[in-house]
Design a protein around this motif. Structure first.
Motif: not given
Length: 305
Positions: A209-225, A280-285, A291-295
């Motif tokens: 992330s360029k700003t330090g704020r959380l970005l959208a998640f790719k789905k690869g980790f769920v496919h692997l799970a 679900l996982v994105h919301d946990l983050y 606050e400064s790292q949330r979208p």
């Protein structure tokens, strides 16, 4: 090979004890202590020192880190060459390299590190982490358990020293040039992890992330799970972007925190709810980041790739 692995682990523990004994809390070296919620606030209010002395010290730290990585990479590359006939012993040696190199680099940088949830740090799992700084890589190298394989884009082989060791250590690469190739790569990764009883580590945002704020998640980790049925252990990194921003050469001694969240079981996950699991996982983050790292705006948490 079991005897070889036990000897390697024993050597690593001796090294770890040496570095722990050599570390002084008074100079801000990393320590595994309970993390408090105040770390994010401390990072946010940390006073910058942008004077020339601070910048020179920062450059010296970065150069020292690079030299340290060069030396340890050469040492472990020689070990990897000897272990070429045993590919998954090389994975474990790669982890030991990361433990030693990552800890050394964090000691050189001097950022105080607080860690919470370390009881979840030795699960066989898919470890995921937010990613906003070069420091994230140092922390992940240091803190992931032995027997964990990394996943990176195939172009990592072109990174001097580190890329070649990454390949020698038998960590996994995926071809992201097209969706079909990426899916095939993910399937190969999952099969290798299951067959060899490995853990995984991945940055679900796919980039820093360029700003330090959380970005959208790719789905690869769920496919692997879904393919491995391993639990997911989120690692929430706080303050790293403040300490060393993407594209910057100025390292600040601001406090950092690493929080392992409880494992998320995936045994009963189903393929038609992938977007729900990503959310679900994105919301946990979002819940555990300051606050400064949330979208700034609640995005669609799923990156379509």
């Amino acid at each position: 090979m079991e005897t070889s692995g036990a000897n390697s682990l024993l050597r690593y523990r001796k090294l770890e004890n040496f570095f722990r004994a050599s570390t002084s809390e008074n100079i801000g070296a990393p320590s595994k202590v309970a993390a408090g919620e105040e770390v994010g606030r401390q990072a946010d209010v940390f006073t910058d020192d942008d004077g020339w002395v601070s910048i020179m010290i920062s450059w010296l730290k970065i150069i020292t880190c690079l030299m340290t990585m060069m030396v340890t990479t050469i040492i472990w590359a020689l070990i990897m060459v000897v272990l070429i006939p045993w590919p998954y012993e090389r994975v474990r040696q790669g982890n030991i390299y990361g433990h030693v190199t990552g800890r050394l680099m964090m000691w050189i940088l001097g950022n105080p590190v607080k860690i919470e949830g370390s009881e979840f740090a030795n699960e066989r799992a898919i470890y995921i982490s937010n990613h906003a700084s070069p420091i994230d890589v140092c922390l992940i190298m240091w803190l992931i358990p032995t027997g964990t394989v990394g996943i990176a884009k195939k172009e990592i082989i072109y990174y001097p020293f580190f890329g070649q060791l990454y390949v020698l250590a038998n960590h996994l690469r995926i071809d992201r040039s097209n969706p079909t190739a990426a899916i095939r790569s993910m399937s190969e990764v999952a099969r290798a992890v299951v067959e060899n009883k490995l853990s995984l580590v991945i940055f679900p945002e796919g980039t820093r992330s360029k700003t330090g704020r959380l970005l959208a998640f790719k789905k690869g980790f769920v496919h692997l799970a879904l393919q491995t049925r391993l639990p997911i252990v989120p690692m929430v990194l706080t303050g790293t972007q403040r300490a060393w921003a993407k594209g910057s050469m100025h390292v600040r001694a601001s406090p950092l925190a690493v929080k392992y969240l409880p494992p998320i079981k995936t045994d009963e996950w189903v393929a038609d709810k992938i977007d729900d699991y990503v959310k679900l996982v994105h919301d946990l983050y979002i819940q555990h980041l300051p606050e400064s790292q949330r979208p700034l705006v609640a995005p669609d948490p799923c990156n379509k790739s």
